[in-house]
Design a protein around this motif. Structure first.
Motif, short mmCIF file in Angstrom:
data_model
loop_
_atom_site.label_atom_id
_atom_site.label_comp_id
_atom_site.label_asym_id
_atom_site.label_seq_id
_atom_site.Cartn_x
_atom_site.Cartn_y
_atom_site.Cartn_z
N PRO A 147 0.81 -1.22 0.00
CA PRO A 147 0.00 0.00 0.00
C PRO A 147 0.84 1.28 0.00
CG PRO A 147 0.02 -0.96 2.19
CD PRO A 147 0.71 -1.94 1.29
N TRP A 148 0.15 2.38 -0.33
CA TRP A 148 0.84 3.66 -0.44
C TRP A 148 1.62 4.00 0.81
CZ3 TRP A 148 -0.23 7.77 2.87
CH2 TRP A 148 0.59 8.88 2.67
N SER A 149 1.03 3.83 1.99
CA SER A 149 1.65 4.32 3.22
C SER A 149 3.02 3.68 3.46
CB SER A 149 0.73 4.07 4.42
OG SER A 149 0.33 2.71 4.47
N ASP A 191 -5.24 5.79 2.04
CA ASP A 191 -4.57 5.01 1.01
C ASP A 191 -5.42 4.94 -0.25
OD1 ASP A 191 -2.02 3.06 1.92
OD2 ASP A 191 -3.12 4.00 3.55
N HIS A 225 0.62 9.05 -4.52
CA HIS A 225 -0.67 9.49 -3.99
C HIS A 225 -0.95 10.90 -4.49
CE1 HIS A 225 -4.01 10.16 -1.33
NE2 HIS A 225 -3.79 9.06 -0.64
#
Length: 304
Positions: A147-149, A191, A225
């Motif tokens: 995921p993005w985070s 996200d 993002h």
């Protein structure tokens, strides 16, 4: 040399410049490269950027090829005006010349809608298929499913935090504040799948054209993002008509709940790039952004 010849023989441009066969005018601005306006025999102008002759180190491998790849990728989306790449050589980059104009509200609104469309064009992964640079700094663009985070913490925050500490630009206390944000970035939420980002969208990388449009220049393009582009746009006072840009963007593609609280998290990336590149001048901005991010979580536990 005219524009048709340049397009057909891009590798000849350095020879023409060396022998002063093209009128060259310096262009102000930019902290990394030397910029010039070239006037060709047919009256067309071309913008060039090259590695400074007196730079402390040679041009990094793939430096201009990376920017050219990013410009072409952004241009492919057909969403926001992006200059055409005319020449991409190891030592220089040449683009269409964009005649500067005045910032107008209508242009700002059109840019906001176009930026939403650019982001919607998406990316196959976080990162990119080409090497990464932001300014003169290398940046890990290894494609990542997210995921993005976790990707953002590992590939965008931590490397520039370490570089900033190594050059003595951040105190231990400020570094500890940023480390708290890195450790808790997954708690901020928001996200999303990867968007097609400019990647270095501070206000100086918007070119307000005489044609009444806003052009994107100097990208560090990658999948990321979309809130990162928008947060960077608000740095350093923001561009003219930022409120009109944001309103048009959000009308075209609303942002997820909590986006305002996440702004400092996204801004930390570019602020850390500045401390890594330019030193402690930007340390207070890094500290302020980290504190604001942690206040949003109620977790500010380190003084700095």
């Amino acid at each position: 040399m005219d524009l048709a010849y340049l397009r057909a023989h891009p590798a000849h441009l350095p020879t023409f410049l060396t022998h002063q066969r093209i009128r060259e005018t310096p262009v102000a601005g930019g902290d990394i490269c030397t910029a010039s306006r070239l006037t060709l025999d047919d009256g067309h102008s071309v913008f060039t950027k090259s590695w400074p002759e007196r730079a402390a180190r040679p041009v990094p491998d793939d430096f201009f090829a990376t920017e050219a790849a990013g410009l072409r990728w952004l241009r492919e989306a057909d969403a926001v005006p992006v200059p055409d790449v005319l020449v991409a050589l190891p030592e220089l980059l040449a683009l269409d010349w964009i005649e500067p104009g005045e910032p107008e509200p209508e242009a700002a609104e059109a840019f906001g809608r176009g930026l939403a469309a650019l982001h919607r064009a998406g990316a196959p992964a976080f990162g990119a298929e080409w090497p990464g640079f932001i300014g003169a700094l290398p940046q890990d663009n290894t494609p990542d499913a997210g995921p993005w985070s976790s990707w953002f913490a590992r590939c965008r925050l931590l490397p520039h935090l370490r570089a900033s500490v190594d050059r003595g630009a951040l105190t231990g206390a400020t570094a500890a504040l940023v480390q708290q944000v890195v450790d808790r970035v997954g708690e901020f939420g928001g996200d999303e799948p990867p968007s097609r980002l400019h990647g270095d969208l501070w206000p100086g990388n918007l070119l307000w054209g005489a044609d009444g449009r806003v052009w994107l220049v100097d990208p560090a393009a990658h999948g990321g993002h979309r809130e990162t582009d928008l947060a960077q746009l608000a740095l350093f006072g923001g561009p003219p008509h930022l409120d009109r840009i944001m309103a048009a963007y959000r009308e075209a593609w609303p942002l997820a709940d909590g986006w305002r609280e996440r702004v400092p998290v996204h801004q930390l990336h570019l602020l850390l790039v500045h401390t890594a590149l330019f030193g402690e001048t930007y340390a207070e901005a890094v500290s302020s952004a980290a504190r604001a991010a942690l206040r949003a979580l109620g977790r500010a536990t380190v003084d700095g």
